[in-house]
Write a protein that holds these residues in place. Sequence first.
Motif, short mmCIF file in Angstrom:
data_model
loop_
_atom_site.label_atom_id
_atom_site.label_comp_id
_atom_site.label_asym_id
_atom_site.label_seq_id
_atom_site.Cartn_x
_atom_site.Cartn_y
_atom_site.Cartn_z
N ILE A 88 7.26 -6.20 -2.25
CA ILE A 88 7.14 -5.66 -3.61
C ILE A 88 7.75 -4.27 -3.69
CG2 ILE A 88 5.53 -4.96 -5.43
CD1 ILE A 88 3.65 -7.16 -4.48
N CYS A 89 7.52 -3.46 -2.65
CA CYS A 89 8.06 -2.10 -2.63
C CYS A 89 9.58 -2.08 -2.49
CB CYS A 89 7.42 -1.31 -1.50
SG CYS A 89 5.69 -0.83 -1.81
N THR A 90 10.18 -3.21 -2.20
CA THR A 90 11.63 -3.32 -2.07
C THR A 90 12.29 -3.73 -3.39
OG1 THR A 90 11.26 -3.97 0.23
CG2 THR A 90 13.46 -4.32 -0.62
N THR A 91 11.51 -4.16 -4.38
CA THR A 91 12.12 -4.63 -5.63
C THR A 91 12.86 -3.53 -6.39
OG1 THR A 91 9.98 -4.40 -6.81
CG2 THR A 91 10.52 -6.58 -5.87
N PRO A 92 12.46 -2.25 -6.34
CA PRO A 92 13.32 -1.24 -6.98
C PRO A 92 14.69 -1.14 -6.33
CG PRO A 92 11.09 -0.40 -6.70
CD PRO A 92 11.16 -1.67 -5.92
N LEU A 93 14.77 -1.30 -5.02
CA LEU A 93 16.07 -1.32 -4.34
C LEU A 93 16.91 -2.48 -4.85
CD1 LEU A 93 16.77 -0.96 -0.53
CD2 LEU A 93 17.49 -3.02 -1.72
N HIS A 137 6.93 7.81 -0.20
CA HIS A 137 6.36 6.51 -0.49
C HIS A 137 7.26 5.44 0.10
CE1 HIS A 137 4.92 3.04 -2.82
NE2 HIS A 137 3.83 3.75 -3.08
N GLU A 138 6.70 4.29 0.42
CA GLU A 138 7.51 3.20 0.96
C GLU A 138 8.67 2.86 0.05
OE1 GLU A 138 8.39 -0.14 3.62
OE2 GLU A 138 7.28 1.75 3.82
#
Length: 352
Positions: A25-30, A151-152
């Motif tokens: 989920i923390c990779t979705t902005p990337l 933040h991750e």
Amino acid sequence: MFQEGIEDGVKKFLVIRRDNIGDLICTTPLIHALRKQFPQARIDALVNSYNRPVLAGNPDIDQVHHYTKFKHRQSGQSALGVALERARLYARLRRTGYDYAIIAGAQFLPRALKLARALKPRHIIGFTNPGDPRSRHIDMGIPYELPQPLHEVEDVFRLLAPLGITGDPGPMRLFPDRQLAEQLRETSGLPESAPVLGLHISARKPSNRWPEQRFAELILALHRKYPQLHYALFWSPGDETNPHHPGDDQKMERLVHRLEGLPVHPVATNRLEALIAGMSLCDRFVLSDGGALHIAAALDKPVVSLFGKSEASRWHPWGVPHVVLQPPSLEVSDVSVDEVMDALEGLPSVGH
């Protein structure tokens, strides 16, 4: 030196993120920033069967490839069968001919690098460890260092710099199944118009567990102050005596029995996609650090987050109004009901 290769014409990206739900989920902005920068590119993702529903319905992704970890194989699924299926997947990915494989994880990840190399992309993007000779295989690398806490989401987003993408990352993104959400609303009895507070009563780490007594006291106190407020209960399914995968079915049943007559709605979710859909029906949340916390944030829900022995600066809810409660003892059991009540009052429209 990176930009020259990019201008030759980027066609195919593969984003590799193989770990937990919150990490993906923390990779979705990337992923979203990659799509905005390269709207015509093919952007695929390689994930595992456990976290795959995180990317369901995501318009930034052309295709989600997934494999099964041995520890996640289903009943009747042999280790040999899982290995053969994985080998066939890797062969298909090699034939795709990716221009860029992005190892989307913080720190230097040798196992992910080994996988990326096996897929034979033209370029590999990832964090490097200058002291590890394997780093030389990452031709578009960023030496991993943290001059300040990140933040991750921010940390992983730095991997886009070789592609000319900089700045602040945007919000996390999830796309719940609306039909499934309405089915869960009907089966749980959640209202369409009244405000709903979601509470996830489970936590994998013992230090992140808030006692069921406190959940009951919180709901009773809130009901006295906000009689119009409804409560959606989420939990890890399963028997609490299961030695391999203990769940909180009994904890949920005890809470519901104790709160009989109050607007409390258990929302049974045996699949990740159901948890995402069910949580989308709530207005705000109280829950501990873990995958569900990041689901709530990616659904744009204000959050009161309870942190034990976890790094709150790295894993707090990203991009939404939130309050972090982390006692000096680093034991969530030491957080009082009054502290959670005060934190909820600091979030937008608790009872409206």
